[in-house]
Design a protein around this motif. Structure first.
Motif, PDB file in Angstrom:
ATOM      1  N   GLY A 446      33.060  28.631  70.176  1.00 24.14           N
ATOM      2  CA  GLY A 446      33.086  27.205  69.866  1.00 24.14           C
ATOM      3  C   GLY A 446      31.706  26.600  70.028  1.00 24.14           C
ATOM      4  O   GLY A 446      30.959  26.949  70.951  1.00 24.14           O
ATOM      5  N   THR A 447      31.345  25.685  69.137  1.00 29.25           N
ATOM      6  CA  THR A 447      29.990  25.152  69.086  1.00 29.25           C
ATOM      7  C   THR A 447      29.975  23.620  69.081  1.00 29.25           C
ATOM      8  O   THR A 447      30.984  22.967  68.805  1.00 29.25           O
ATOM      9  CB  THR A 447      29.257  25.633  67.822  1.00 29.25           C
ATOM     10  N   GLN A 448      28.793  23.094  69.338  1.00 27.00           N
ATOM     11  CA  GLN A 448      28.572  21.650  69.297  1.00 27.00           C
ATOM     12  C   GLN A 448      28.649  21.156  67.851  1.00 27.00           C
ATOM     13  O   GLN A 448      27.751  21.410  67.051  1.00 27.00           O
ATOM     14  CB  GLN A 448      27.205  21.307  69.907  1.00 27.00           C
ATOM     15  N   ASP A 449      29.732  20.495  67.500  1.00 20.72           N
ATOM     16  CA  ASP A 449      29.962  19.837  66.216  1.00 20.72           C
ATOM     17  C   ASP A 449      29.854  20.746  65.001  1.00 20.72           C
ATOM     18  O   ASP A 449      29.716  20.266  63.882  1.00 20.72           O
ATOM     19  CB  ASP A 449      29.036  18.630  66.042  1.00 20.72           C
ATOM     20  N   ASP A 450      29.901  22.051  65.207  1.00 18.19           N
ATOM     21  CA  ASP A 450      29.911  22.970  64.072  1.00 18.19           C
ATOM     22  C   ASP A 450      31.081  23.942  64.162  1.00 18.19           C
ATOM     23  O   ASP A 450      30.994  25.102  63.760  1.00 18.19           O
ATOM     24  CB  ASP A 450      28.568  23.700  63.979  1.00 18.19           C
ATOM     25  N   ALA A 451      32.177  23.399  64.746  1.00 16.83           N
ATOM     26  CA  ALA A 451      33.481  24.035  64.728  1.00 16.83           C
ATOM     27  C   ALA A 451      33.519  25.324  65.536  1.00 16.83           C
ATOM     28  O   ALA A 451      32.678  25.570  66.402  1.00 16.83           O
ATOM     29  CB  ALA A 451      33.935  24.251  63.283  1.00 16.83           C
ATOM     30  N   THR A 452      34.527  26.150  65.264  1.00 21.20           N
ATOM     31  CA  THR A 452      34.710  27.440  65.925  1.00 21.20           C
ATOM     32  C   THR A 452      34.606  28.526  64.876  1.00 21.20           C
ATOM     33  O   THR A 452      35.219  28.431  63.812  1.00 21.20           O
ATOM     34  CB  THR A 452      36.083  27.504  66.621  1.00 21.20           C
ATOM     35  N   VAL A 453      33.818  29.544  65.186  1.00 24.61           N
ATOM     36  CA  VAL A 453      33.589  30.630  64.243  1.00 24.61           C
ATOM     37  C   VAL A 453      33.961  31.959  64.883  1.00 24.61           C
ATOM     38  O   VAL A 453      34.081  32.084  66.093  1.00 24.61           O
ATOM     39  CB  VAL A 453      32.117  30.659  63.780  1.00 24.61           C
ATOM     40  N   TYR A 454      34.159  32.965  64.016  1.00 26.85           N
ATOM     41  CA  TYR A 454      34.431  34.313  64.512  1.00 26.85           C
ATOM     42  C   TYR A 454      33.699  35.316  63.628  1.00 26.85           C
ATOM     43  O   TYR A 454      33.444  35.063  62.443  1.00 26.85           O
ATOM     44  CB  TYR A 454      35.929  34.603  64.541  1.00 26.85           C
ATOM     45  N   GLY A 455      33.341  36.442  64.242  1.00 28.36           N
ATOM     46  CA  GLY A 455      32.593  37.430  63.474  1.00 28.36           C
ATOM     47  C   GLY A 455      32.449  38.732  64.227  1.00 28.36           C
ATOM     48  O   GLY A 455      32.855  38.872  65.389  1.00 28.36           O
ATOM     49  N   PRO A 456      31.831  39.716  63.579  1.00 30.55           N
ATOM     50  CA  PRO A 456      31.673  41.040  64.171  1.00 30.55           C
ATOM     51  C   PRO A 456      30.475  41.101  65.109  1.00 30.55           C
ATOM     52  O   PRO A 456      29.538  40.306  65.003  1.00 30.55           O
ATOM     53  CB  PRO A 456      31.435  41.926  62.951  1.00 30.55           C
ATOM     54  N   ALA A 457      30.491  42.051  66.004  1.00 29.72           N
ATOM     55  CA  ALA A 457      29.370  42.254  66.935  1.00 29.72           C
ATOM     56  C   ALA A 457      28.299  43.097  66.267  1.00 29.72           C
ATOM     57  O   ALA A 457      27.909  44.161  66.757  1.00 29.72           O
ATOM     58  CB  ALA A 457      29.866  42.912  68.211  1.00 29.72           C
ATOM     59  N   LYS A 458      27.825  42.639  65.130  1.00 31.34           N
ATOM     60  CA  LYS A 458      26.816  43.339  64.341  1.00 31.34           C
ATOM     61  C   LYS A 458      25.485  42.605  64.409  1.00 31.34           C
ATOM     62  O   LYS A 458      25.441  41.376  64.432  1.00 31.34           O
ATOM     63  CB  LYS A 458      27.251  43.450  62.874  1.00 31.34           C
ATOM     64  N   GLU A 459      24.412  43.367  64.400  1.00 34.65           N
ATOM     65  CA  GLU A 459      23.082  42.780  64.512  1.00 34.65           C
ATOM     66  C   GLU A 459      22.804  41.847  63.343  1.00 34.65           C
ATOM     67  O   GLU A 459      23.118  42.143  62.188  1.00 34.65           O
ATOM     68  CB  GLU A 459      22.032  43.885  64.569  1.00 34.65           C
ATOM     69  N   LEU A 460      22.189  40.716  63.652  1.00 36.26           N
ATOM     70  CA  LEU A 460      21.848  39.728  62.631  1.00 36.26           C
ATOM     71  C   LEU A 460      20.883  40.332  61.610  1.00 36.26           C
ATOM     72  O   LEU A 460      19.894  40.963  61.970  1.00 36.26           O
ATOM     73  CB  LEU A 460      21.194  38.522  63.297  1.00 36.26           C
ATOM     74  N   ASN A 461      21.185  40.107  60.341  1.00 39.83           N
ATOM     75  CA  ASN A 461      20.297  40.519  59.261  1.00 39.83           C
ATOM     76  C   ASN A 461      20.297  39.402  58.231  1.00 39.83           C
ATOM     77  O   ASN A 461      21.219  39.278  57.424  1.00 39.83           O
ATOM     78  CB  ASN A 461      20.765  41.829  58.623  1.00 39.83           C
ATOM     79  N   THR A 462      19.266  38.546  58.277  1.00 43.19           N
ATOM     80  CA  THR A 462      19.236  37.365  57.415  1.00 43.19           C
ATOM     81  C   THR A 462      18.928  37.695  55.962  1.00 43.19           C
ATOM     82  O   THR A 462      18.909  36.796  55.120  1.00 43.19           O
ATOM     83  CB  THR A 462      18.200  36.349  57.933  1.00 43.19           C
ATOM     84  N   ARG A 463      18.720  38.984  55.646  1.00 45.32           N
ATOM     85  CA  ARG A 463      18.545  39.359  54.239  1.00 45.32           C
ATOM     86  C   ARG A 463      19.852  39.251  53.465  1.00 45.32           C
ATOM     87  O   ARG A 463      19.839  39.177  52.229  1.00 45.32           O
ATOM     88  CB  ARG A 463      18.034  40.793  54.139  1.00 45.32           C
ATOM     89  N   PHE A 464      20.961  39.251  54.182  1.00 43.28           N
ATOM     90  CA  PHE A 464      22.268  39.292  53.530  1.00 43.28           C
ATOM     91  C   PHE A 464      23.124  38.127  54.015  1.00 43.28           C
ATOM     92  O   PHE A 464      22.855  37.529  55.060  1.00 43.28           O
ATOM     93  CB  PHE A 464      22.962  40.625  53.832  1.00 43.28           C
ATOM     94  N   PRO A 465      24.177  37.801  53.261  1.00 44.36           N
ATOM     95  CA  PRO A 465      25.055  36.706  53.683  1.00 44.36           C
ATOM     96  C   PRO A 465      25.624  36.946  55.076  1.00 44.36           C
ATOM     97  O   PRO A 465      25.958  38.066  55.461  1.00 44.36           O
ATOM     98  CB  PRO A 465      26.163  36.719  52.620  1.00 44.36           C
ATOM     99  N   ASP A 466      25.725  35.868  55.830  1.00 41.71           N
ATOM    100  CA  ASP A 466      26.250  35.949  57.185  1.00 41.71           C
ATOM    101  C   ASP A 466      27.735  36.304  57.132  1.00 41.71           C
ATOM    102  O   ASP A 466      28.514  35.621  56.460  1.00 41.71           O
ATOM    103  CB  ASP A 466      26.051  34.596  57.868  1.00 41.71           C
ATOM    104  N   PRO A 467      28.167  37.353  57.844  1.00 38.91           N
ATOM    105  CA  PRO A 467      29.587  37.735  57.792  1.00 38.91           C
ATOM    106  C   PRO A 467      30.502  36.857  58.638  1.00 38.91           C
ATOM    107  O   PRO A 467      31.715  37.010  58.578  1.00 38.91           O
ATOM    108  CB  PRO A 467      29.570  39.172  58.320  1.00 38.91           C
ATOM    109  N   TRP A 468      29.949  35.946  59.439  1.00 43.71           N
ATOM    110  CA  TRP A 468      30.798  35.117  60.293  1.00 43.71           C
ATOM    111  C   TRP A 468      31.571  34.095  59.451  1.00 43.71           C
ATOM    112  O   TRP A 468      31.117  33.653  58.401  1.00 43.71           O
ATOM    113  CB  TRP A 468      29.953  34.408  61.337  1.00 43.71           C
ATOM    114  N   LYS A 469      32.754  33.723  59.973  1.00 38.58           N
ATOM    115  CA  LYS A 469      33.628  32.788  59.267  1.00 38.58           C
ATOM    116  C   LYS A 469      34.160  31.738  60.242  1.00 38.58           C
ATOM    117  O   LYS A 469      34.048  31.884  61.456  1.00 38.58           O
ATOM    118  CB  LYS A 469      34.802  33.547  58.633  1.00 38.58           C
ATOM    119  N   TYR A 470      34.760  30.708  59.684  1.00 39.89           N
ATOM    120  CA  TYR A 470      35.328  29.637  60.495  1.00 39.89           C
ATOM    121  C   TYR A 470      36.756  29.968  60.913  1.00 39.89           C
ATOM    122  O   TYR A 470      37.561  30.421  60.098  1.00 39.89           O
ATOM    123  CB  TYR A 470      35.347  28.320  59.720  1.00 39.89           C
ATOM    124  N   VAL A 471      37.076  29.712  62.191  1.00 42.85           N
ATOM    125  CA  VAL A 471      38.466  29.686  62.620  1.00 42.85           C
ATOM    126  C   VAL A 471      39.119  28.411  62.093  1.00 42.85           C
ATOM    127  O   VAL A 471      40.244  28.410  61.607  1.00 42.85           O
ATOM    128  CB  VAL A 471      38.570  29.732  64.164  1.00 42.85           C
TER     129      VAL A 471
END
Length: 887
Positions: A446-471
């Motif tokens: 849960g975040t400050q005014d940017d809702a709740t998100v969920y995602g995999p424990a995978k290393e960040l790679n900004t070359r590709f779309p972020d795999p995290w999604k909104y709950v």
């Protein structure tokens, strides 16, 4: 002769009394005034030393996310090179791009301050930057981070110099002279929760070498805004804000200067007054120094009519409200906004920041609201322009070009808000809490005014779309996400909460969410209240039982459909100094379900040993601060750890305690830590001697139950740690920061070292986890770089030394190797599985990197005549369908 040389010579013959009088006059004028240093300077030196000396150099791996972005409250663009942009996040630092936002780099890491107040590029030289530290939003959520003063860079953020105002703590605005970058005004809001004299408006005439306080009211009132007239810098406007003890007061007001800020006059004619004047924003016409606007949070009005815009056309002598009807852009929460801007080419075109972005073409008589079509760097469920506007930049040579920061991140428009690009590709999430689904290693946060998100424990790679999604996400593309819980029996059931105890139960199988916010039973004649961040949890003993903490502890045994109050009013303490509002944390013993704990926002600690039937308060020997974290032992039923923070009360010390008798007696275990706020403490579930702690600048570890502490890890910036959780199958430690997203590290080397009682005087090479090879596309045979995972080689060295790590196949052929210098203690090398890199001038050449094949390998760690070995398996990759979906 230089002035100080002249003064030194004269002192040899001047009477002592005259010399003392002279220095007192200079000191009182503010010219020589040396402010007391922020306690965060000393704690930063402790942090830096511990980080350098630690033997626990395990790698922190950034997991992002970026999709939901974070609160951006500073936006600056180099108008001479618009591809160079700067974004400041209140607790996430300053980020810079030189390629129109395709990639970003953090440029203010490892400084004594991590809370950011304001930053400005010099109009006459964009390479000169002034930065004021200390957040200026008075949010009592334990994460409004104070600062250590002013900084300057002369090389566009490559290097920084601290230039004073050490006791400012919170800086609201920086204004640089249009043609002379050494003349700077700084609006210092000051300490947010206590009185202090080092607040008001400050000026430097020499680039920060010396400062003088040029506008001051009292120890309750800080400066919020200062503006030059671009066409006549001798004309200036400033505002003061009575920020303590509340968010408004009779001393807030607008001031004007006609001599470049040396003297100031209070503006009263036409402006509102009274006991509840809040924050005031100002802007000045580019062409007419006598024309200015003031956006005022006038809380003497009804909450939804607090916003008022005023205009002067005679240099501040008289002011007129521009609108006849209510201006509903911030209903009682103007302390968050009240910025106003004018089009550089048309001083009747005005932009006002509130919940929405208001726009007027007639000098504030009427307003429309800017929304526009938003395109995002990362695909997202969010559709529009996020609410809660923090800062606007207007290109002075092209007013159609806007840059906007709000609670949803950083936006840029080239058509005055008809369309926007949302740069949600920066990992600066302000997390409050995380939960891990132990069945599949999915992280929820849960975040400050940017809702709740969920995602995999995978290393960040900004070359590709972020795999995290909104709950979940609210209709305004945000919302404060707090605590999330996953039903371990039915994973389609997710519990999540928003601010002030607003709890929900989501059934993902039918996409249905219902409110389960507790209510007091009718037989209790009292009011149930919750802190902004409300603690609750799903019992590990029964997947349908929930506990929810307000001023009462509420319990449900039917998944939140009905609730019972199982405690007295925790806010009522036996200690007058511990009278509270509600709980800050609640917990249940992991080894005895009858034992429950609750701690309040003013240091009252409560214990029940019969599932809430009776309670006792065990608050003796602990501070009167906000209990943020209670960690009952996994190994001893009466042992409990607790961390509290005083940041909401301007108390920046470390408070960490241990008790062996359920809190009857407490022992401080903060010795050896940097003396700065602590947010969370966790006991290792496998080893009772290991503790982990999240503080204002990172994570610390103790292997002797708090007698000694070490900084844990490398690769994570100084960031406020909000929460710690374990993924128990592999013993990963996952960290949620409030400003820099989520990180993880693997604790296996520590456990292996301690469980096997390995000697610290010899070298050790630890077990290597199997690592999947990247997926190769069947159509092209090219690797899918979204699936690249690095192998981690962990080892202990008894002293710093050069080592070699090499990999051999089953025929003992060396296929890869690397030399490196290791430190004393734990070390790690993370390898991307690339065994060969090559280039070619062939027009259709594509395979630049060769990856290791699947199979069994031997890894050798060599130093001098010593070689240690471990086996290493490279396994088949995950399904491309899972990769496509981001998991």
């Amino acid at each position: 002769m230089p002035y100080f040389d002249y003064l030194s010579n004269k002192m040899r013959i001047l009477p002592v009394k005259f010399i003392l009088l002279l220095f007192m006059m200079l000191y009182s004028s503010g010219i020589f005034a040396q402010q007391p240093s922020s306690p965060l300077v000393a704690s930063f030196e402790s942090y830096r030393q511990m980080k350098e000396e630690t033997t626990f150099k395990l790698d922190w791996i950034s997991l992002g996310p970026t999709v939901n972005s974070a609160r951006a409250d500073i936006v600056q663009v180099d108008e001479t090179n618009p591809g160079t942009m700067y974004v400041g996040f209140g607790s996430g630092g300053i980020w810079k791009t030189t390629n129109h936002g395709v990639t970003w780099s953090s440029i203010f890491d490892e400084q004594s301050s991590i809370g950011i107040g304001d930053m400005e590029l010099a109009p006459s030289d964009p390479n000169i930057i002034y930065l004021g530290t200390g957040e200026n939003l008075k949010k009592p959520r334990n994460f409004t981070l104070p600062g250590t003063g002013m900084f300057r860079s002369d090389d566009a953020g490559e290097t920084w110099e601290h230039i004073g105002l050490e006791d400012s703590w919170s800086i609201s605005e920086i204004e640089i002279h249009p043609t002379n970058p050494d003349i700077v005004f700084v609006a210092v809001l000051g300490h947010l929760w206590t009185k202090n004299e080092n607040r008001g408006l400050y000026r430097t005439m020499d680039g920060g070498k010396t400062w003088e306080q040029v506008l001051y009211k009292d120890e309750l009132t800080g400066a919020n805004e200062v503006q030059f007239s671009p066409s006549d810098p001798q004309v200036m406007y400033a505002s003061l804000w009575e920020v303590y003890p509340g968010i408004s007061g009779e001393n807030s007001g607008v001031y004007r200067s006609k001599d470049g800020g040396t003297t100031w006059e209070l503006c009263t004619n036409g402006l509102p007054n009274g006991p509840k004047i809040g924050r005031i924003g100002l802007t000045v016409s580019n062409s007419n120094p006598d024309k200015a606007y003031a956006l005022i949070d006038n809380l003497n009005n009804a909450r939804n009519e607090a916003a008022e815009l005023y205009k002067t056309i005679d240099g501040g002598l008289t002011w007129t409200k521009t609108h006849s009807g209510p201006f509903k852009i911030f209903p009682g929460i103007g302390w968050y906004f009240t910025d106003v801007y004018v089009n550089p080419e048309n001083d009747e075109e005005v932009f006002c920041l509130g919940v929405r972005l208001a726009h007027s073409m007639d000098g504030g008589k009427t307003f429309s609201y800017i929304g526009g079509q938003v395109s995002r760097m990362n695909p997202s469920l969010a559709q529009g322009l996020h609410l809660d506007q923090c800062e606007l930049w207007i290109n002075p040579t092209n007013p159609n070009h806007l840059a906007l920061g709000n609670d949803g991140g950083f936006y840029v428009s080239y058509d005055k808000g008809l369309t926007w690009v949302h740069y949600n590709n920066i990992p600066t999430g302000e997390f409050y809490d995380i939960t891990i689904d132990q069945a599949n290693y999915t992280i929820y946060g849960g975040t400050q005014d940017d809702a709740t998100v969920y995602g995999p424990a995978k290393e960040l790679n900004t070359r590709f779309p972020d795999p995290w999604k909104y709950v979940w996400i609210d209709p305004w593309d945000g919302g404060d996400g707090c605590v999330t819980q996953i039903d371990p029996v039915d994973p389609s059931i997710i519990y999540y909460s928003r601010q002030h105890g607003d709890a929900m139960r989501l059934d993902k199988s039918v996409d249905e969410a219902v409110s389960i916010m507790p209510r007091l039973p009718e037989d209790i004649n009292d009011t149930l209240v919750f802190n902004y961040m409300t603690p609750y949890f799903l019992s590990k003993y029964d997947h349908q039982t929930l506990y929810h903490g307000g001023n009462y502890l509420m319990k449900s045994t039917d998944r939140g459909d009905t609730w019972d109050a199982i405690s007295p009013n925790f806010a009522v303490s036996s200690d007058p100094g511990k009278q509270s509002f509600a709980t800050g944390d609640i917990a249940q013993s992991p080894i005895k379900k009858e034992v429950l704990y609750a701690g309040t926002d003013h240091g009252a600690f409560w214990v029940s040993k019969d599932e809430g039937a009776t309670w006792e308060e065990n608050s003796i020997g602990i501070a009167n601060n906000y209990i943020r974290s209670i960690s009952p032992s996994h190994h001893q039923v009466s042992r409990v750890y607790m961390a509290m923070t005083g940041i909401n009360y301007d108390d920046l010390k470390a408070y960490v305690y241990a008790s062996e008798d359920d809190g009857k007696t407490w022992k401080s275990i903060a010795s050896g830590l940097p003396d700065e706020p602590v947010n969370v403490i966790k006991e290792d579930p496998r080893n009772e001697n290991i503790l982990y702690l999240g503080g204002m600048r990172g994570v610390y570890v103790s292997i002797d139950r708090g007698q000694n502490w070490s900084y844990l890890g490398v690769g994570m910036p100084a960031a406020a740690v909000a929460d710690l959780e374990f993924y128990e199958p592999t013993m990963d430690l996952v960290v949620a920061t409030h400003g820099r997203g989520i990180y993880k590290t693997n604790l296996q080397p520590i456990h292996e070292m301690l469980s096997q009682n390995l000697s610290t005087s010899t070298d050790h090479f630890f077990e290597i986890h199997p690592t999947p090879r990247p997926w190769f596309n069947s159509s092209s045979g090219d690797p899918d770089y979204r699936t690249v995972e690095k192998a981690t080689f962990s080892f202990w060295l008894n002293q710093p030394k050069r080592v070699n790590i090499s990999i051999f196949d089953e025929s003992n052929n060396k296929i890869w190797g690397e030399d490196l210098t290791g430190s004393k203690g734990f070390n790690q090398l993370r390898w991307d599985l690339v065994v060969k890199k090559q280039s070619s001038d062939a027009p259709y050449f594509v395979h630049y990197e060769r990856f290791i094949q699947t199979g069994k390998y031997t890894v050798k760690l060599s130093s001098g005549d010593q070689t240690l070995e471990q086996t290493f398996d490279v396994v088949e990759p995950s399904s491309p369908y899972l990769v496509r979906d981001g998991f």
